[in-house]
Design a protein around this motif. Sequence first.
Motif, PDB file in Angstrom:
ATOM      1  N   ASN A 131      33.685  27.394  34.207  1.00 52.31           N
ATOM      2  CA  ASN A 131      33.343  27.576  35.613  1.00 52.31           C
ATOM      3  C   ASN A 131      33.438  29.057  35.967  1.00 52.31           C
ATOM      4  N   ILE A 132      32.483  29.540  36.743  1.00 46.97           N
ATOM      5  CA  ILE A 132      32.463  30.964  37.081  1.00 46.97           C
ATOM      6  C   ILE A 132      33.691  31.376  37.894  1.00 46.97           C
ATOM      7  N   ALA A 133      34.310  30.429  38.584  1.00 44.90           N
ATOM      8  CA  ALA A 133      35.500  30.743  39.369  1.00 44.90           C
ATOM      9  C   ALA A 133      36.668  31.198  38.497  1.00 44.90           C
ATOM     10  N   GLN A 134      36.639  30.870  37.212  1.00 39.73           N
ATOM     11  CA  GLN A 134      37.693  31.306  36.301  1.00 39.73           C
ATOM     12  C   GLN A 134      37.711  32.826  36.131  1.00 39.73           C
ATOM     13  N   ASP A 137      40.464  35.323  37.460  1.00 40.01           N
ATOM     14  CA  ASP A 137      41.585  35.737  36.623  1.00 40.01           C
ATOM     15  C   ASP A 137      41.241  37.079  35.975  1.00 40.01           C
ATOM     16  N   PRO A 138      41.987  38.145  36.268  1.00 43.53           N
ATOM     17  CA  PRO A 138      41.671  39.470  35.715  1.00 43.53           C
ATOM     18  C   PRO A 138      41.573  39.484  34.190  1.00 43.53           C
ATOM     19  N   LYS A 139      42.375  38.655  33.523  1.00 39.29           N
ATOM     20  CA  LYS A 139      42.341  38.617  32.062  1.00 39.29           C
ATOM     21  C   LYS A 139      41.004  38.056  31.560  1.00 39.29           C
ATOM     22  N   ILE A 140      40.502  37.030  32.252  1.00 38.77           N
ATOM     23  CA  ILE A 140      39.204  36.454  31.869  1.00 38.77           C
ATOM     24  C   ILE A 140      38.085  37.428  32.213  1.00 38.77           C
ATOM     25  N   ALA A 141      38.153  38.029  33.407  1.00 39.86           N
ATOM     26  CA  ALA A 141      37.122  38.978  33.836  1.00 39.86           C
ATOM     27  C   ALA A 141      37.008  40.146  32.868  1.00 39.86           C
ATOM     28  N   LYS A 142      38.151  40.612  32.394  1.00 37.19           N
ATOM     29  CA  LYS A 142      38.166  41.789  31.529  1.00 37.19           C
ATOM     30  C   LYS A 142      37.442  41.555  30.203  1.00 37.19           C
ATOM     31  N   GLY A 148      34.750  49.530  31.279  1.00 38.19           N
ATOM     32  CA  GLY A 148      36.142  49.915  31.367  1.00 38.19           C
ATOM     33  C   GLY A 148      36.754  49.953  32.749  1.00 38.19           C
ATOM     34  N   ASN A 149      36.063  49.367  33.755  1.00 40.88           N
ATOM     35  CA  ASN A 149      36.639  49.377  35.111  1.00 40.88           C
ATOM     36  C   ASN A 149      37.452  48.125  35.414  1.00 40.88           C
ATOM     37  N   GLY A 150      37.606  47.251  34.420  1.00 39.59           N
ATOM     38  CA  GLY A 150      38.418  46.046  34.598  1.00 39.59           C
ATOM     39  C   GLY A 150      37.680  44.857  35.151  1.00 39.59           C
ATOM     40  N   LYS A 151      36.442  45.066  35.649  1.00 46.21           N
ATOM     41  CA  LYS A 151      35.651  43.969  36.208  1.00 46.21           C
ATOM     42  C   LYS A 151      34.691  43.404  35.163  1.00 46.21           C
ATOM     43  N   GLY A 175      35.046  34.094  45.832  1.00 46.01           N
ATOM     44  CA  GLY A 175      36.145  35.056  45.754  1.00 46.01           C
ATOM     45  C   GLY A 175      36.116  35.928  44.509  1.00 46.01           C
ATOM     46  N   LEU A 176      34.913  36.346  44.090  1.00 43.96           N
ATOM     47  CA  LEU A 176      34.764  37.078  42.834  1.00 43.96           C
ATOM     48  C   LEU A 176      34.445  38.566  43.004  1.00 43.96           C
ATOM     49  N   ASN A 177      34.347  39.029  44.238  1.00 44.91           N
ATOM     50  CA  ASN A 177      33.946  40.428  44.441  1.00 44.91           C
ATOM     51  C   ASN A 177      34.920  41.427  43.827  1.00 44.91           C
ATOM     52  N   ASN A 178      36.190  41.058  43.727  1.00 47.13           N
ATOM     53  CA  ASN A 178      37.177  41.979  43.165  1.00 47.13           C
ATOM     54  C   ASN A 178      37.254  41.943  41.644  1.00 47.13           C
ATOM     55  N   SER A 179      36.565  40.957  41.047  1.00 48.38           N
ATOM     56  CA  SER A 179      36.678  40.821  39.591  1.00 48.38           C
ATOM     57  C   SER A 179      35.341  40.805  38.861  1.00 48.38           C
ATOM     58  N   VAL A 180      34.232  40.733  39.595  1.00 43.41           N
ATOM     59  CA  VAL A 180      32.908  40.686  38.965  1.00 43.41           C
ATOM     60  C   VAL A 180      31.998  41.746  39.581  1.00 43.41           C
TER      61      VAL A 180
END
Length: 332
Positions: A131-134, A137-142, A148-151, A175-180
């Motif tokens: 699921n894209i909502a996963q 999680d910063p670890k999954i996004a990374k 290299g910006n963490g997203k 709620g993905l703007n901070n991670s994607v």
Amino acid sequence: MRKIVIWAISLSSLISSQLFAVELPGKGISVQPIQSTLSEETFQTLIVSKALEKLGYDIKPIKEVDYNVAYSSIASGDATFMAVSWEPLHNTQYQAAGGNAKFYRVGNYVENAAQGYLIDKKTAEKYNITNIAQLKDPKIAKLFDTNGNGKADLTGCNPGWGCEIAINHHLKAYGLNNSVEHNQGNYAAMMADTITRYKEGKPILYYTWTPYWVSDVLKPGKDVVWLQVPFSAMPNDEKIETKLPNGANYGFPPSIMHIAANKKWAEDNPTAAKLFSIMRMPLADINAQNLRMHNGEASPANIERHANGWIKAHQKLFDSWVKTAVEAAGKN
């Protein structure tokens, strides 16, 4: 005596064919096809143009513009039709240009076009990502970070295509703007980079649609997997349920591509209007043609050959469209 009879029959046939040519409903009427700058749309546009040509219409060369300009051009009468009017993806552009008051859009030219988000199967299985909502999680996004910006870097949609609105809305709603990061630009070039990353064994995250060649190169279920979304969330407060009958939800409903034409022109040309309403193009055939383009057969001459080849392979169907359109005109 036999020669005289044959000559008489031949003359009769010639007169009939000449009379039919004179009586073609489109004779003397020009048609301006229009499409986006995606050359993969040319094939299905040409099929429509060639059917109109059989009805006697004078077909001008296809103009390529962005979708907003395409809709406004058709609404104003500067263009006649486009063969890739997506519903619901283009709802915003369609309504902004006048909606049903300005457009004739009857019939489903292409059905069950899919869209959504995919990741490589290896990463999906290793980290159990479904699921894209996963990706909150910063670890999954990374895992999908390419700069290299963490997203997570999402290979997304060109500005002005319509899908960009849906993607940006999804990122906010889930709620993905901070991670994607929604990467936009030249989609074909970005996908070339994405495919290169896949071949290097690196994780990939991208948006795509069908019909398009991407899903013939990165095959869902074999190379990549579709990601589901946590709930239906369409832009502009559209109350469209995207959950499928089997319970899966990929964030986009099965879409339709219509032939959208200038309404007044369609009213003045009932033969063409009937043609637009009955034409059907199998999604798999467009996918196959798009793949041929991706594999090097992408010149205008190639695409013209593909269109002529498709018509020849489906001659009875193509002729039935033209015949039905002519018969409909006779009843008006």
